[in-house]
Design an enzyme around this catalytic site. Sequence first.
Site, mmCIF file in Angstrom:
data_model
loop_
_atom_site.group_PDB
_atom_site.id
_atom_site.type_symbol
_atom_site.label_atom_id
_atom_site.label_comp_id
_atom_site.label_asym_id
_atom_site.label_seq_id
_atom_site.Cartn_x
_atom_site.Cartn_y
_atom_site.Cartn_z
ATOM 1 N N ALA A 143 14.005 64.014 -22.022
ATOM 2 C CA ALA A 143 14.094 63.232 -20.786
ATOM 3 C C ALA A 143 14.465 61.795 -21.104
ATOM 4 O O ALA A 143 13.927 61.188 -22.032
ATOM 5 C CB ALA A 143 12.765 63.278 -20.029
ATOM 6 N N CYS A 144 15.398 61.278 -20.325
ATOM 7 C CA CYS A 144 15.739 59.863 -20.412
ATOM 8 C C CYS A 144 15.921 59.337 -18.995
ATOM 9 O O CYS A 144 15.665 60.040 -18.018
ATOM 10 C CB CYS A 144 16.993 59.618 -21.255
ATOM 11 N N ASP A 145 16.356 58.108 -18.872
ATOM 12 C CA ASP A 145 16.437 57.460 -17.572
ATOM 13 C C ASP A 145 17.354 58.222 -16.627
ATOM 14 O O ASP A 145 16.991 58.523 -15.493
ATOM 15 C CB ASP A 145 16.929 56.023 -17.752
#
Length: 542
Positions: free
Chosen positions: A454-456
């Site tokens: 997960a990232c932005d």
Amino acid sequence: MTTTSPETKRPGGGRVAVQKFGTFLSGMIMPNIAAFIAWGFITMLFIPAGFFGEDSPFGWHWYPVSDIIGGSGDAGVINWPGAMTALSEGDAGNIFTYVGLVGPMVTYLLPLLIANTAGRMVYGERGGVVATIAVMGVIVGTDIPMFLGAMIMGPLAAWITKKMDQLWDGKIKAGFEMLVNNFSAGILGMILAIGGFFVFGPVMKAVSTGLGAAVDWLVDLQLLPLVSIIVEPAKVLFLNNAINHGVFTPLGIQQVEEAGKSILFLIEANPGPGVGLLLAFSFFGTGLAKASAPGAAVIQFFGGIHEIYFPYALSKPALILALIAGGATGVTTNMVLGGGLAFPAAPGSIIAVFAAAGPGGVGNVLVVMLSVVLAATVTFLISGIILRASRKRDLEAEADTFTAAIAQTEANKGKSSAALDSLRAAGGAAGGSLIEEGNQEAYERGPIRTIVFACDAGMGSSAMGATVLRNKIKKAGIDSVTVTNKSIANLTDDIDLVVTHQDLTERAKLQSPSALHISVDNFMNSPKYEEVVHLLESEGVR
């Protein structure tokens, strides 16, 4: 490997709140970037100064191009199917205006896509439908692209829909659910569209005009480069997508409508400062940072994954000054020489920047490329001075990097923990205990079957990390584990293992409190990936 259990206290803090808000803003734009790119390529190819336009610098004029961009024409001359979409005839009866693609896409398609995405983020499909209806009123009530209006009215309309449904939740008689749901959404959408047409639209037009005037004021006073003082530090705190797509993109599109290009698309997306920093580490860095920087530079510059250089900047905060100087240099170059992009460069790759600069002609492309080179050069020189000045100290402290990483994790987390204290005591030999701790929790919850990076935005760095770990798992002969990537905002609590950058782990824990969480500082070559593989093998997962 840092883990959390269902009993872990839910983290928070001001930084997390700001990141969540920024993620929400960018979350409306990022899934629709392909539409922005499609519109950008249409303008690049077919506007008068484009590759196939009437004033093409290459002499490649394509005869029916005016039908694509819209405008007015002579019915006796233009005989193209698109020209039959006449809106009004002239006095002589043979002059008409037609819509084309460029105008309707930026006026209707893009804002409506943003509104639908925003509505879905707040209240699913039902929220997306009502948000789209409401924003249509805002669009028609103004004469400028309503991106800001869509980013405000869309979530607001979905939230109102959600609250409306709560009023009669569980009170509808059986058999009338569809009737009530459809009519209530339709009536609410009508009311919001009318309100948007008469009230919200004009207000948002005034706001957009005011923000545009503020940008023009900064340009006139030659103060726009000072924006880098805010932008560059915010980027390394993972607010880059929020700044670029939540603020600069709506204002930039409005400028494109007026001037054909916008400097705002290059304030955050310029790859020069990042590649300058990574090249400085390649020449003057130490240890793992020096070894990994060349590969990171290729990924950042050509792949457009800016997040990959954030850990390097955070490892020595003084380097943020170099990023600010490089960013301001790039902005100054474009401001003085008139450089800009015709559509957002997403991701911020030099390839995307080159393509988006094309509609402005060869001169514009040269100016934009110069802004990238100068930004990289200034950042490289200042970063090199900083790294050289501290090189001896860095070499002496090389053995203590693990302790420094623990301290940074504590700072990001906002507090200490028993796990971090045990890591500090164990030093570099802590890897085994981490695997054992992970095994214990994994057995309590069951085997790990789903891993999510997960990232932005859920596209760039997380996709890169997911690919790396997926390949490692495949080489280990493990086929029953799925590895995917998502934005943090789309995480759910049915995931077994979540991998995030250490600055984003707190937000991931808010979304998936029951999952095991791993914090990494580099998505490309984190040693914790090997620990994950060993953990899966020790569980007997195949």
